[in-house]
Design an enzyme around this catalytic site. Structure first.
Site, PDB file in Angstrom:
ATOM      1  N   LEU A 283       0.845  -1.204   0.000  1.00 21.59           N
ATOM      2  CA  LEU A 283       0.000   0.000   0.000  1.00 21.59           C
ATOM      3  C   LEU A 283       0.871   1.241   0.000  1.00 21.59           C
ATOM      4  CD1 LEU A 283      -3.007  -0.796   2.396  1.00 21.59           C
ATOM      5  CD2 LEU A 283      -3.011  -0.597  -0.097  1.00 21.59           C
ATOM      6  N   GLY A 286       2.970   5.890  -4.761  1.00 23.97           N
ATOM      7  CA  GLY A 286       4.135   6.519  -5.374  1.00 23.97           C
ATOM      8  C   GLY A 286       4.130   6.331  -6.865  1.00 23.97           C
ATOM      9  N   CYS A 293       8.108  -8.644 -13.740  1.00 23.36           N
ATOM     10  CA  CYS A 293       7.004  -9.559 -13.429  1.00 23.36           C
ATOM     11  C   CYS A 293       5.624  -8.920 -13.535  1.00 23.36           C
ATOM     12  CB  CYS A 293       7.208 -10.131 -12.034  1.00 23.36           C
ATOM     13  SG  CYS A 293       8.823 -10.887 -11.865  1.00 23.36           S
TER      14      CYS A 293
HETATM   15  C1  UGA Z   1       6.923  -9.702  -7.693  1.00 23.85           C
HETATM   16  C2  UGA Z   1       6.112 -10.422  -6.603  1.00 23.85           C
HETATM   17  O1  UGA Z   1       6.101  -9.643  -5.401  1.00 23.85           O
HETATM   18  C3  UGA Z   1       6.697 -11.805  -6.305  1.00 23.85           C
HETATM   19  O2  UGA Z   1       5.881 -12.483  -5.367  1.00 23.85           O
HETATM   20  C4  UGA Z   1       6.760 -12.591  -7.622  1.00 23.85           C
HETATM   21  O3  UGA Z   1       7.329 -13.878  -7.437  1.00 23.85           O
HETATM   22  C5  UGA Z   1       7.588 -11.822  -8.629  1.00 23.85           C
HETATM   23  O4  UGA Z   1       6.995 -10.539  -8.846  1.00 23.85           O
HETATM   24  C6  UGA Z   1       7.645 -12.625  -9.897  1.00 23.85           C
HETATM   25  O5  UGA Z   1       6.603 -12.841 -10.513  1.00 23.85           O
HETATM   26  O6  UGA Z   1       8.720 -13.143 -10.254  1.00 23.85           O
HETATM   27  P1  UGA Z   1       9.220  -8.337  -7.755  1.00 23.85           P
HETATM   28  O7  UGA Z   1       8.870  -8.009  -9.163  1.00 23.85           O
HETATM   29  O8  UGA Z   1      10.584  -8.813  -7.433  1.00 23.85           O
HETATM   30  O9  UGA Z   1       8.224  -9.477  -7.169  1.00 23.85           O
HETATM   31  O10 UGA Z   1       8.991  -7.009  -6.919  1.00 23.85           O
HETATM   32  P2  UGA Z   1       8.012  -6.473  -5.784  1.00 23.85           P
HETATM   33  O11 UGA Z   1       8.756  -6.352  -4.519  1.00 23.85           O
HETATM   34  O12 UGA Z   1       6.754  -7.221  -5.751  1.00 23.85           O
HETATM   35  O13 UGA Z   1       7.732  -5.005  -6.343  1.00 23.85           O
HETATM   36  C7  UGA Z   1       7.130  -4.828  -7.619  1.00 23.85           C
HETATM   37  C8  UGA Z   1       6.959  -3.367  -7.925  1.00 23.85           C
HETATM   38  O14 UGA Z   1       5.934  -2.793  -7.094  1.00 23.85           O
HETATM   39  C9  UGA Z   1       8.209  -2.519  -7.676  1.00 23.85           C
HETATM   40  O15 UGA Z   1       8.380  -1.660  -8.780  1.00 23.85           O
HETATM   41  C10 UGA Z   1       7.876  -1.735  -6.415  1.00 23.85           C
HETATM   42  O16 UGA Z   1       8.524  -0.494  -6.383  1.00 23.85           O
HETATM   43  C11 UGA Z   1       6.379  -1.585  -6.548  1.00 23.85           C
HETATM   44  N1  UGA Z   1       5.689  -1.400  -5.246  1.00 23.85           N
HETATM   45  C12 UGA Z   1       5.683  -2.380  -4.319  1.00 23.85           C
HETATM   46  C13 UGA Z   1       4.995  -0.211  -5.001  1.00 23.85           C
HETATM   47  O17 UGA Z   1       4.964   0.703  -5.847  1.00 23.85           O
HETATM   48  N2  UGA Z   1       4.314  -0.062  -3.821  1.00 23.85           N
HETATM   49  C14 UGA Z   1       4.295  -1.040  -2.894  1.00 23.85           C
HETATM   50  O18 UGA Z   1       3.647  -0.853  -1.832  1.00 23.85           O
HETATM   51  C15 UGA Z   1       5.002  -2.221  -3.136  1.00 23.85           C
END
Ligand code: UGA
Length: 452
Positions: A283, A286, A293
């Site tokens: 949540l 930004g 992914c």
């Molecule tokens: C994501 C999933 O979280 C994993 O569970 C999954 O296995 C993976 O994709 C995949 O399919 O391989 P990942 O892409 O490494 O993992 O990154 P995340 O930590 O999930 O973040 C994804 C994006 O969301 C980032 O750009 C991050 O900056 C953004 N984000 C995340 C937000 O803008 N706000 C948030 O509160 C959380």
């Protein structure tokens, strides 16, 4: 040594420990493949990792990681006797288990390029001789792919294909693999589950020794075991990513409204996240999501839905909102500096999120392109992808904009940066910067969905 029966007759020796060591082949040495290979070797299996990229394999054989991922280097060095690397599929002959973890990029129309996956299936089929092998697909591939693999292997009854989607996050890859919340497996042949259970037993039971640099997280128990059919396992992967991406886009829409009504989205997120049905994670309002992914999997889900006549409208809307965030950010910068033409903007953070060197679909690159199109001069900094002297980059800058919330940016000394700048604008695209430090330096901070 005690002998145990595996699958339909392969005899494996059970070592001194209670667990059964399997001989595991991992096909593909990317984030998913390598993290699985390292984790499975750490918990006691004997692992051979194959990749067609000779340079990558040469590096790995020399004990060097081809990308940045916390703890992976230390684990690689500590496992030298239990993991080997090769470009030759023949070295996988006799493996009990082969895991497919190759790239499945998405074409613009949302369909997936499965050429690497099919080529692995062919290589594995060519190896089937006398001993049974479980073929586990971990690559994110369209729903129904495992059943297609089973069809292809019809004439090779020794190989059983199943699905075991991966849920690890980059930057936490080993932590997520060794200490997962759940393990989802998709078997259309019930007999395959017992082999999957043997493979994952040390992780399910948490019976392996913790690496000293990666201890079991406080309060962590054991992962849930979810066994279903292959299509459900494949859909679980897409649904999980699409849900998380949608959650972020949802809070970003609320952030837009928060700005207009003079509310603070971080307080709103906290207020709703305390409801356990909603939860606090994902949540953070930004600049939205990027990476290899969420963009790819949401696009593929929307395309599948369209093709099959079940429109994924919510996921489609989440994608549009995500694109709009980047444009909104550039518009904000434009308004804050009084027009972008001829202005110098410094972007802090290039990778799609902190803790990785991955630039795939990184908001920073999209934003930089938009800024340049509007006539701005753009400088970029990243602690991993483009390290450098921020004060030197800030010379004559009209604005500094945080794109990726690397912790190092929250600890910056803003006084020398402010002295080097021409303007006084700081735009925080992740609501992560220290407002007091920035205001004390005489700069003006604006966030996303917060009124300051
Ligand atoms: C994501 C999933 O979280 C994993 O569970 C999954 O296995 C993976 O994709 C995949 O399919 O391989 P990942 O892409 O490494 O993992 O990154 P995340 O930590 O999930 O973040 C994804 C994006 O969301 C980032 O750009 C991050 O900056 C953004 N984000 C995340 C937000 O803008 N706000 C948030 O509160 C959380």
């Amino acid at each position: 040594m005690q002998a145990i029966e595996l699958n339909s007759g392969t005899r494996l020796s059970d070592g001194a420990g209670a667990e059964t060591a399997l001989s595991v082949a991992v096909c593909g040495a990317g984030y998913v493949g390598l993290s699985s290979a390292l984790a499975l070797a750490h918990v006691g299996h004997s692992v051979t990792c194959v990749d067609v990229d000779k340079k990558k394999i040469a590096k790995l054989s020399a004990g060097e990681l081809p990308f940045y991922e916390p703890h992976a280097q230390a684990l690689l060095v500590s496992l030298a006797d239990r993991i080997s690397f090769t470009t030759d599929f023949a070295d996988l002959r006799g493996s009990d288990v082969a895991i497919i973890a190759v790239g499945t990029p998405t074409f613009e129309d949302g369909t997936s390029d499965l050429s690497a996956l099919w080529s692995v299936v062919e290589e594995i089929r060519a190896l089937a001789d006398s001993s049974p092998m479980l073929l586990i697909n971990k690559s994110t591939a369209p729903i129904g792919s495992v059943r297609k693999i089973q069809q292809k292997l019809r004439s090779t009854p020794l190989i059983t294909a199943v699905s075991s989607p991966e849920f690890l996050r980059q930057g936490f890859a080993l932590r997520d693999t060794l200490y997962p919340e759940r393990i989802v497996v998709g078997c259309d042949d019930a007999r395959a589950e017992s082999v999957l259970r043997k493979l994952y037993a040390p992780i399910v039971d948490q019976s392996f020794p913790e690496p000293p640099f990666l201890p079991r997280p406080n309060g962590y128990d054991k992962p849930a075991w979810v066994c279903t059919d292959s299509a459900s396992a494949e859909l679980t992967k897409y649904a999980a990513n699409a849900f998380l991406a949608t959650k972020i886009s949802f809070i970003n829409e609320i952030a837009e409204l928060a700005e207009l009504v003079g509310a603070d989205v971080t307080d709103v997120a906290h207020g709703i996240g305390l409801d356990r049905r909603i939860g606090n994670d994902f949540l953070m309002a930004g600049l939205g999501w990027g990476g290899s992914c969420f963009p790819k999997d949401t696009l593929a889900l929307v395309a599948s839905g369209r093709r099959l006549g079940a429109p994924m409208e919510i996921v489609g809307a989440a994608r549009s909102t995500n694109q709009r965030q980047r444009e909104r950010f550039v518009r904000k910068l434009n308004d804050l500096v009084g027009g972008l033409d001829g202005k110098k903007i410094v972007l802090l953070g290039m990778t799609f999120k902190p803790g990785t060197d991955d630039l795939r679909d990184a908001p920073s690159l999209h934003i930089a392109r938009l800024l340049i199109d509007f006539g701005a001069e753009v400088e970029m900094h990243d602690p991993v992808a483009r390290p450098g002297d921020i004060i030197a980059l800030a010379k004559n800058a009209d604005a500094i904009a945080l794109v990726t919330e690397w912790p190092v940016y929250s600890e910056l000394d803003w006084r020398p940066i402010a002295s080097a700048m021409r303007g006084n604008v700081v735009l925080d695209g992740r609501n992560a910067l220290d407002i007091n430090a920035i205001q004390d330096a005489g700069l003006h901070l604006t966030g996303m969905g917060v009124t300051r």
